[in-house]
Design an enzyme around this catalytic site. Structure first.
Site, mmCIF file in Angstrom:
data_model
loop_
_atom_site.group_PDB
_atom_site.id
_atom_site.type_symbol
_atom_site.label_atom_id
_atom_site.label_comp_id
_atom_site.label_asym_id
_atom_site.label_seq_id
_atom_site.Cartn_x
_atom_site.Cartn_y
_atom_site.Cartn_z
ATOM 1 N N ASP A 89 16.343 36.732 43.365
ATOM 2 C CA ASP A 89 17.149 37.233 42.247
ATOM 3 C C ASP A 89 18.608 37.195 42.682
ATOM 4 O O ASP A 89 19.000 37.886 43.625
ATOM 5 C CB ASP A 89 16.719 38.666 41.901
ATOM 6 C CG ASP A 89 17.455 39.191 40.672
ATOM 7 O OD1 ASP A 89 18.468 38.570 40.260
ATOM 8 O OD2 ASP A 89 17.008 40.211 40.128
ATOM 9 N N MET A 90 19.393 36.391 42.018
ATOM 10 C CA MET A 90 20.782 36.181 42.424
ATOM 11 C C MET A 90 21.696 37.374 42.106
ATOM 12 O O MET A 90 22.893 37.321 42.360
ATOM 13 C CB MET A 90 21.330 34.908 41.768
ATOM 14 C CG MET A 90 20.697 33.657 42.321
ATOM 15 S SD MET A 90 21.047 33.525 44.071
ATOM 16 C CE MET A 90 19.654 32.565 44.618
ATOM 17 N N HIS A 117 22.497 28.247 38.519
ATOM 18 C CA HIS A 117 21.865 29.345 37.767
ATOM 19 C C HIS A 117 22.900 30.160 36.983
ATOM 20 O O HIS A 117 24.067 30.239 37.372
ATOM 21 C CB HIS A 117 21.120 30.274 38.732
ATOM 22 C CG HIS A 117 22.056 31.027 39.641
ATOM 23 N ND1 HIS A 117 22.444 30.550 40.865
ATOM 24 C CD2 HIS A 117 22.721 32.193 39.469
ATOM 25 C CE1 HIS A 117 23.288 31.402 41.414
ATOM 26 N NE2 HIS A 117 23.483 32.419 40.585
ATOM 27 N N SER A 170 31.186 24.508 32.605
ATOM 28 C CA SER A 170 31.051 24.321 31.167
ATOM 29 C C SER A 170 32.429 24.098 30.563
ATOM 30 O O SER A 170 33.446 24.428 31.180
ATOM 31 C CB SER A 170 30.441 25.602 30.594
ATOM 32 O OG SER A 170 30.584 25.653 29.204
ATOM 33 N N TYR A 183 30.826 35.254 30.263
ATOM 34 C CA TYR A 183 30.323 33.965 30.750
ATOM 35 C C TYR A 183 31.503 33.032 31.027
ATOM 36 O O TYR A 183 31.609 32.436 32.108
ATOM 37 C CB TYR A 183 29.395 33.369 29.690
ATOM 38 C CG TYR A 183 28.998 31.920 29.902
ATOM 39 C CD1 TYR A 183 28.012 31.589 30.814
ATOM 40 C CD2 TYR A 183 29.605 30.897 29.166
ATOM 41 C CE1 TYR A 183 27.636 30.263 30.997
ATOM 42 C CE2 TYR A 183 29.241 29.576 29.344
ATOM 43 C CZ TYR A 183 28.260 29.252 30.258
ATOM 44 O OH TYR A 183 27.901 27.947 30.430
HETATM 45 N N1 LIG Z 1 22.766 24.527 28.094
HETATM 46 C C1 LIG Z 1 24.024 24.370 27.762
HETATM 47 O O1 LIG Z 1 24.375 24.149 26.604
HETATM 48 C C2 LIG Z 1 25.097 24.440 28.808
HETATM 49 C C3 LIG Z 1 26.407 24.109 28.441
HETATM 50 C C4 LIG Z 1 27.412 24.173 29.400
HETATM 51 C C5 LIG Z 1 27.099 24.544 30.699
HETATM 52 N N2 LIG Z 1 25.814 24.877 31.033
HETATM 53 C C6 LIG Z 1 25.545 25.293 32.407
HETATM 54 O O2 LIG Z 1 24.413 24.633 32.928
HETATM 55 C C7 LIG Z 1 23.741 25.482 33.848
HETATM 56 C C8 LIG Z 1 22.274 25.579 33.485
HETATM 57 O O3 LIG Z 1 22.154 26.018 32.145
HETATM 58 P P1 LIG Z 1 20.734 25.992 31.381
HETATM 59 O O4 LIG Z 1 21.027 25.895 29.938
HETATM 60 O O5 LIG Z 1 19.847 24.989 32.033
HETATM 61 O O6 LIG Z 1 20.201 27.485 31.699
HETATM 62 P P2 LIG Z 1 18.700 28.061 31.567
HETATM 63 O O7 LIG Z 1 17.803 27.071 30.934
HETATM 64 O O8 LIG Z 1 18.834 29.409 30.948
HETATM 65 O O9 LIG Z 1 18.260 28.256 33.078
HETATM 66 C C9 LIG Z 1 18.849 29.226 33.878
HETATM 67 C C10 LIG Z 1 18.196 29.217 35.242
HETATM 68 O O10 LIG Z 1 18.761 30.269 36.032
HETATM 69 C C11 LIG Z 1 17.707 31.086 36.546
HETATM 70 N N3 LIG Z 1 18.167 32.454 36.634
HETATM 71 C C12 LIG Z 1 18.556 33.272 35.627
HETATM 72 N N4 LIG Z 1 18.877 34.486 36.102
HETATM 73 C C13 LIG Z 1 18.664 34.441 37.438
HETATM 74 C C14 LIG Z 1 18.792 35.398 38.473
HETATM 75 N N5 LIG Z 1 19.180 36.664 38.227
HETATM 76 N N6 LIG Z 1 18.502 35.018 39.743
HETATM 77 C C15 LIG Z 1 18.087 33.754 39.996
HETATM 78 N N7 LIG Z 1 17.944 32.809 39.054
HETATM 79 C C16 LIG Z 1 18.238 33.159 37.791
HETATM 80 C C17 LIG Z 1 16.557 30.925 35.543
HETATM 81 O O11 LIG Z 1 15.305 31.108 36.161
HETATM 82 P P3 LIG Z 1 14.477 32.492 36.231
HETATM 83 O O12 LIG Z 1 14.504 33.076 34.862
HETATM 84 O O13 LIG Z 1 13.133 32.036 36.692
HETATM 85 O O14 LIG Z 1 15.175 33.336 37.255
HETATM 86 C C18 LIG Z 1 16.700 29.445 35.173
HETATM 87 O O15 LIG Z 1 16.057 28.651 36.119
HETATM 88 C C19 LIG Z 1 24.481 26.827 33.802
HETATM 89 O O16 LIG Z 1 25.394 26.899 34.870
HETATM 90 C C20 LIG Z 1 25.206 26.763 32.487
HETATM 91 O O17 LIG Z 1 26.371 27.555 32.484
HETATM 92 C C21 LIG Z 1 24.809 24.823 30.104
#
Ligand SMILES: NC(=O)c1ccc[n+]([C@@H]2O[C@H](COP(=O)([O-])OP(=O)(O)OC[C@H]3O[C@@H](n4cnc5c(N)ncnc54)[C@H](OP(=O)(O)O)[C@@H]3O)[C@@H](O)[C@H]2O)c1
Ligand SMILES: *[C@@H]1O[C@H](CO)[C@@H](O)[C@H](O)[C@H]1NC(C)=O
Ligand SMILES: *[C@@H]1O[C@H](CO)[C@@H](O)[C@H](O)[C@H]1NC(C)=O
Ligand SMILES: *[C@@H]1O[C@H](CO)[C@@H](O)[C@H](O)[C@H]1NC(C)=O
Length: 295
Positions: A89-90, A117, A170, A183
């Site tokens: 857990d981060m 994450h 992002s 965020y």
């Molecule tokens: N999707 C978009 O539109 C978008 C746009 C711009 C940037 N981004 C960036 O891309 C990256 C990934 O985004 P995503 O959309 O793929 O996110 P996501 O699907 O919500 O995945 C988030 C990941 O982080 C883990 N996580 C969450 N809380 C945690 C904690 N407390 N400790 C350890 N792990 C944790 C989750 O796993 P668990 O729940 O198993 O812990 C999951 O594997 C992020 O940095 C985000 O800011 C995304």
């Protein structure tokens, strides 16, 4: 005059876009840690590394999901590929140390650390409530402080390997977007921290690359759900979402090429970040146009 500048700009952008100097072989045998890799973009990043012959340690909170990711990596990667997971857990800074320790124990070192994450939180407006303030602490810990701690533990290994830090950010880390105050703040903080660290590395001739990934809307389950739950149907209609897999590949390539920054999708995000300083109000109103005030 403006037409010439525009033509030059388009020429440069298109030319740059056409250059493909990515040699996938450079990732063979590399030792990679990917955070937030139980789902979403992080999961797809792990699969690309596996396919390209790297050894991977994935980490997140959910063990069952991580086990499945490791299983899939084994299917995608070469026979001698090595894949591990470590639950953490981060929000807990001692866990960041255990993740890197586990990676070193299992893989013998770290060549590439992908910091990806984020704490999933609903979109919302900041009104200064105690609830808003306590969320600020939690988000800063997971989205920013943990990145710094992970980097500190991995640094000796990255230096020894002339390795790479890949930081997933992002457009909200370059231009403030509504409904994402905290965020957005953590992504700007990462830009400042890793921008400064990169300068220090250059000054002292440290050959660790830092790639900041500036990405737009990606169709992960959590991102789409977050927008839908907050009534952002207009944005979802207007803005095509990139796929997690394409986005992950752009991130993996950018890291392998030791790029300073990558933009995905390239044209729109690059243009927006370039215009940010020349015409901030125009860029802001263009972005604002996509969002709907909830009633
Ligand atoms: N999707 C978009 O539109 C978008 C746009 C711009 C940037 N981004 C960036 O891309 C990256 C990934 O985004 P995503 O959309 O793929 O996110 P996501 O699907 O919500 O995945 C988030 C990941 O982080 C883990 N996580 C969450 N809380 C945690 C904690 N407390 N400790 C350890 N792990 C944790 C989750 O796993 P668990 O729940 O198993 O812990 C999951 O594997 C992020 O940095 C985000 O800011 C995304
Ligand atoms: C933080 O992680 C460490 C190491 O895994 C663990 O011993 C400790 O109990 C955790 N703290 C909290 C508050 O969960
Ligand atoms: C701030 O708190 C209010 C409740 O006072 C809540 O409705 C809103 O969603 C919160 N904003 C954020 C960004 O969490
Ligand atoms: C790292 O780079 C230095 C200087 O370029 C070089 O001497 C050293 O052998 C490299 N180490 C590795 C593990 O590639």
């Amino acid at each position: 005059m403006w037409k010439k500048i525009l033509a030059l700009f388009i020429g440069v952008v298109v030319g740059y876009w056409l250059i493909d100097d990515f040699n996938p072989d450079v990732l063979r045998g590399k030792r990679v840690v990917v955070t937030g890799s139980s789902t979403g973009i992080g999961e797809q990043i792990a699969y690309h590394y596996a396919r390209l012959g790297a050894s991977v340690l994935v980490t997140a909170r959910r063990e069952a999901a991580l086990k499945q990711v490791v299983q899939r990596c084994k299917e995608l990667g070469p026979k001698d590929g090595r894949y591990f997971y470590k639950t953490a857990d981060m929000a807990n800074m001692s866990a960041t140390k255990l993740v890197i320790q586990e990676a070193v124990r299992r893989l013998g070192g770290v060549d590439i650390l992908v910091l990806n994450h984020i704490l999933p939180i609903p979109l919302g407006m900041f009104d200064g409530s105690p609830q808003n303030l306590s969320l600020t602490d939690a988000v800063l810990d997971v989205n920013f402080k943990a990145y710094v701690h992970l980097t500190s533990h991995a640094l000796p290994h990255l230096v020894a390997a002339n390795g790479s830090l890949v930081v997933v950010s992002s457009l909200a880390g370059k231009i403030g977007q509504p409904f994402t105050t905290t965020y957005s703040a953590t992504k700007f903080a990462l830009d400042g921290f890793f921008g400064s660290l990169r300068q220090e590395f250059r000054l002292k001739g440290c050959d660790v690359s830092i790639t900041m990934c500036v990405i737009g809307l990606v169709g992960t389950e959590s991102a789409l759900r977050g927008l839908r739950d907050f009534g952002q149907h207009y944005l979802l209609e207007m803005l095509p979402a990139e796929t997690p897999s394409d986005t992950a590949l752009a991130i993996v390539r950018g890291g392998a090429l030791r790029r300073r920054e990558i933009y995905h999708p390239y044209l729109s995000i690059r243009l927006m970040t370039l215009l940010r300083d020349w015409a901030p109000e125009m860029v802001e109103s263009m972005n604002r146009y996509l969002y709907t005030l909830p009633n």
